[in-house]
Design a protein around this motif. Sequence first.
Motif, PDB file in Angstrom:
ATOM      1  N   ASP B 240      -5.547   1.855  -4.240  1.00 20.76           N
ATOM      2  CA  ASP B 240      -7.172   1.616  -3.538  1.00 20.76           C
ATOM      3  C   ASP B 240      -6.943   2.780  -2.088  1.00 20.76           C
ATOM      4  N   ALA B 241      -8.458   3.228  -1.402  1.00 23.11           N
ATOM      5  CA  ALA B 241      -7.586   4.060  -0.542  1.00 23.11           C
ATOM      6  C   ALA B 241      -7.837   2.682   0.941  1.00 23.11           C
ATOM      7  N   ARG B 242      -8.748   2.022   0.359  1.00 19.47           N
ATOM      8  CA  ARG B 242      -8.815   0.953   1.527  1.00 19.47           C
ATOM      9  C   ARG B 242      -7.743   0.697   1.986  1.00 19.47           C
ATOM     10  N   ARG B 243      -7.019  -0.217   1.350  1.00 20.42           N
ATOM     11  CA  ARG B 243      -5.408  -0.513   1.247  1.00 20.42           C
ATOM     12  C   ARG B 243      -4.336   0.255   1.284  1.00 20.42           C
ATOM     13  N   ALA B 244      -4.774   1.391   0.894  1.00 25.67           N
ATOM     14  CA  ALA B 244      -3.385   2.834   1.124  1.00 25.67           C
ATOM     15  C   ALA B 244      -3.882   2.579   2.548  1.00 25.67           C
ATOM     16  N   SER B 245      -4.753   3.337   3.531  1.00 24.54           N
ATOM     17  CA  SER B 245      -4.970   3.217   4.866  1.00 24.54           C
ATOM     18  C   SER B 245      -4.682   1.997   5.706  1.00 24.54           C
ATOM     19  N   GLU B 246      -4.173   0.627   5.065  1.00 20.89           N
ATOM     20  CA  GLU B 246      -4.268  -1.054   5.606  1.00 20.89           C
ATOM     21  C   GLU B 246      -2.551  -0.212   5.955  1.00 20.89           C
ATOM     22  N   ILE B 247      -1.803  -0.012   4.581  1.00 25.14           N
ATOM     23  CA  ILE B 247      -0.820  -0.025   4.697  1.00 25.14           C
ATOM     24  C   ILE B 247      -0.122   0.992   5.710  1.00 25.14           C
ATOM     25  N   LEU B 248      -0.910   2.213   5.446  1.00 23.06           N
ATOM     26  CA  LEU B 248      -0.323   3.488   6.432  1.00 23.06           C
ATOM     27  C   LEU B 248      -0.181   2.725   7.754  1.00 23.06           C
ATOM     28  N   ASP B 249      -1.420   1.729   8.159  1.00 22.87           N
ATOM     29  CA  ASP B 249      -1.497   1.895   9.387  1.00 22.87           C
ATOM     30  C   ASP B 249      -0.629   0.631   9.715  1.00 22.87           C
ATOM     31  N   ASP B 250       0.553   0.437   8.897  1.00 27.59           N
ATOM     32  CA  ASP B 250       1.538  -0.507   9.520  1.00 27.59           C
ATOM     33  C   ASP B 250       3.081   0.084   9.205  1.00 27.59           C
ATOM     34  N   MET B 251       2.743   1.923   9.454  1.00 26.97           N
ATOM     35  CA  MET B 251       4.012   2.304   8.781  1.00 26.97           C
ATOM     36  C   MET B 251       4.034   3.549  10.138  1.00 26.97           C
ATOM     37  N   PRO B 252       5.674   3.417  11.073  1.00 29.07           N
ATOM     38  CA  PRO B 252       5.690   4.736  11.628  1.00 29.07           C
ATOM     39  C   PRO B 252       4.562   6.431  11.536  1.00 29.07           C
ATOM     40  N   PRO B 253       4.221   6.778  12.794  1.00 29.34           N
ATOM     41  CA  PRO B 253       2.900   7.118  12.362  1.00 29.34           C
ATOM     42  C   PRO B 253       3.517   8.890  11.734  1.00 29.34           C
ATOM     43  N   ASP B 254       5.134   9.203  11.900  1.00 32.96           N
ATOM     44  CA  ASP B 254       5.706  10.476  11.523  1.00 32.96           C
ATOM     45  C   ASP B 254       6.022   9.901   9.844  1.00 32.96           C
ATOM     46  N   GLU B 255       6.387   9.237   9.085  1.00 33.13           N
ATOM     47  CA  GLU B 255       6.053   8.551   8.062  1.00 33.13           C
ATOM     48  C   GLU B 255       5.004   9.297   7.500  1.00 33.13           C
ATOM     49  N   VAL B 256       3.694   7.852   7.953  1.00 39.58           N
ATOM     50  CA  VAL B 256       2.678   8.633   7.432  1.00 39.58           C
ATOM     51  C   VAL B 256       2.103  10.241   7.613  1.00 39.58           C
ATOM     52  N   ALA B 257       2.384  10.735   8.633  1.00 37.98           N
ATOM     53  CA  ALA B 257       2.374  12.427   8.868  1.00 37.98           C
ATOM     54  C   ALA B 257       3.070  13.210   7.277  1.00 37.98           C
ATOM     55  N   ASP B 258       3.832  12.397   7.053  1.00 44.28           N
ATOM     56  CA  ASP B 258       4.454  13.559   6.174  1.00 44.28           C
ATOM     57  C   ASP B 258       3.990  13.076   4.863  1.00 44.28           C
ATOM     58  N   ILE B 259       3.814  12.061   4.517  1.00 41.01           N
ATOM     59  CA  ILE B 259       3.036  11.572   3.596  1.00 41.01           C
ATOM     60  C   ILE B 259       1.478  11.869   3.203  1.00 41.01           C
ATOM     61  N   LEU B 260       1.081  12.633   4.343  1.00 42.18           N
ATOM     62  CA  LEU B 260      -0.702  12.995   4.032  1.00 42.18           C
ATOM     63  C   LEU B 260      -0.263  14.596   4.187  1.00 42.18           C
ATOM     64  N   THR B 261       0.472  14.729   4.603  1.00 44.84           N
ATOM     65  CA  THR B 261       0.629  16.605   3.931  1.00 44.84           C
ATOM     66  C   THR B 261       1.376  16.466   2.327  1.00 44.84           C
ATOM     67  N   GLU B 262       1.583  15.782   1.924  1.00 48.70           N
ATOM     68  CA  GLU B 262       1.938  16.291   0.628  1.00 48.70           C
ATOM     69  C   GLU B 262       0.748  15.393  -0.113  1.00 48.70           C
ATOM     70  N   LEU B 263      -0.522  14.943   0.156  1.00 45.83           N
ATOM     71  CA  LEU B 263      -1.687  14.690  -0.347  1.00 45.83           C
ATOM     72  C   LEU B 263      -2.537  15.878  -0.557  1.00 45.83           C
TER      73      LEU B 263
END
Lengths: 424, 425
Positions: B240-263
Amino acid sequence: MDRVFVRLRRFRRLFLLLAVVGPGLITSNADNDAGGITTYSQAGAQFGYKMLWLLVAVTISLAVVNEMGSRMGVVTGKGLADLIRERFGVRGTTFAMLLLLFANAFTTVAEFAGIAAGLELFGVPRYVSVPVAAVMIWLLVVRGSYPVVEKVLLSIGLVYVTYIVSGLLVHPPWNEVLRSSVVPQIVPTRDYFLLAIALIGTTVTPWMQFYLQAAVADKGIPNENLAYSRVDVLVGALVTDVIAFFIIVATAATLHGHLSGEQLANMQAGDFARALTPVAGRFATALFAVGLIGASFLAGNVVPLSTAYAVTEAFGWERGVGHRFSEAPAFFGIFTGLIVVGALATLTPGLPLVSMILLSQDANGIILPAILVYMLVLLNDRRIMGRYVNGRFANAIAGVTVAVLIVLTAIIVLSSIPGLPLSE
Amino acid sequence: MLFLTEILGAEVIDVRQRRIGAVRDLTVHVQEPYPIVTGLIVSRRRELAIPWSEVRTFAAVTREVALRSSREEIESRRAQPDDVWLARDVLDKQVVDTDGRRVVRVNDLQLVDSGGRLLLVGADIGVRGILRRLGVEAFAKRLARLFGRDLPMALVSWEVVDPLNSVPDPQRPASDDAVRLRISGRRIARLHPADIADIVEELGAKERKTVFDTLTEEIAADTLEEMELEDQVSVIEHMDARRASEILDDMPPDEVADILTELPKDVAEQLLGLMTKDEAEDVKELLAYEEDTAGGLMTTEYVAVSENLTAQECIDELRRLEPDAESVYYVFVIDGDEHLKGVLSLRDLIVARPDQPISSIMIRDVIAVHPDDDAQEVAAVLSKYNLLAVPVVDDEFRIQGLVTVDDALDAVLPESVKRKLPRAH
């Protein structure tokens, strides 16, 4: 913030399609392996255009069955072996896995025979080519470098697109070709029925059902994108069989009627290569051989590997090439065992390679109905498929495929009893 | 020892010795530590259920269940829709053995008779369970003894089992089964995130979702960090997008950027919109860089302090910032315009006199890389100067981020080497 979306903009625009498209196309490409090429060539050489209608019918079956498998993978997120175990328990699973092992051992033999036949055309004896190929395949998979090679092998498979060109260049009698494609013609001989089983069994193979569904489940495609994965499998089925169609047309036009009965019974890979002469001239043999070696080598990797995954998944044993041998003995044992069996059988002195390949496709065709029945039960179970259960059309097509194969097998069995029609 | 598959098929006899049917399944009430059997299912199709309280005697050997009541009294009982059925919902399914930290399949279930109550105490995950169900256990045992071997029983206590089952059912949301089987908080959530990651990587996409649904955001984020990029993407995509965003908030920005690039772009933008503003800003900055460059590898979580501080003030500042473990290797010293002036190690800070200005103890010749530098070059720099992390600076030497040695290593190691690494046990 102009640069913000540099990376986002670089997005593959076709992301969705690319992410979803793949398993179907790849599997279908691997479908034109040693077994496929040989069976289609033999069909054209021996019966001319008379089996085209069966190929057209099988194409529909292939598209429907692949769609079923990929839908099951998307909806459940699980592989076929996984679902069989959860639905049929230990006994039903053991039976299914024995059948799969049996069919895939035959298929692996065919792939090694394909490699041997292809390299023999370059003058390499099978006593050299087969052991070397076996060791190479084993190392590729165990080292985990198979994905790198996969793309190379897949592109080698494109060699067979030349069959389309060849099929057009031979100027076949199009009227007859078209008529044969829609009007069923049955030659009531044992050879015809045996080849018919092989033709169905090599197009809708048992191993592919496991491989395709596992690949789809692995991708984790959301239900909303079912449509995309449908496109993938339908296009895949179509591409495979267009090539198969032209293999039959090209071999029928160049070989059918030019060979004696004895020659037909002992076809060599080199004979089949002549179907590519219209497009490649004196390079026909080399072209044919390269394609055969590439496709067989690809399937020679995929078949043992996917078998090992299916069986270990069904019984809950450790699996994956990331493990050490001692951590996942069953996984590596099955994989290694199949390669050894495949290689050794091919090395048996005096065994004609082409007959061996055709026989293995018959084995696949005889086992296929059982696997399809497992799939049909799963696909009609609401607890498993929810609102994505099979429709009437899919059930009918798959059901007819099962029935036809059983009838054909019965004919073959009965015809081996002396005194009955067809028996020789 | 009593096993579920030995009970299945046993004859059920009512109080007047009339046969009612055979045991098709057992229902359990989930409780700690061991689930308790609450009833027998006699017909799977009609869901005919007999409460355990009606069972008078239970003879495992003769495979006969005698009831206290008559057939007529029982005919009317129906199973409850939220009952857990052992054969249907647990047997043959994959479960997590949280003790062995692995995914296994339930070949059989072990039950124990404790003062008239039947308890589910363990799962048979070994070859013995398979042989038993093929009806050849005794034979195989004798065969093994012939070779001087013993067929060991592979049982895991139910206390360490975490079920994963998720059967899509038209009447229920997909993850419901797992939730019904859940026992006072998932045991899997108590494992180390690296172990959870190992386990979920062996699961199918939908089972992964059921596991992630039961983790807290913090643990989910830690687990996600331990996973391969393509698996990270698949997990986030299914959430679910809301929960995903909350989990991403807890991750280092560089990892988040890597994930978002693939989406897909619209999904990535939606997630960015839902994330907290600060984190989203950091991620957007990183998204501006190419993947395999210093810019693409770097994290924006680094520690930078003003050059005017003293050693004591600097330590106080660190205490206030509570930096993450991976960014505290080095303390960077900057001027008012973020120009990188020098670098300090924690050791330098601690051994300095409290009133010493940090500008007098910092190293001024900072080794740094440019955002456009290739991943290979970054790795070479880290290796040559024996650094744990290297700062990334722009053309004017303003600090942009930090590449840690493990991120650089990840980028340059060939895929085949990474996958060969043994799993820690």
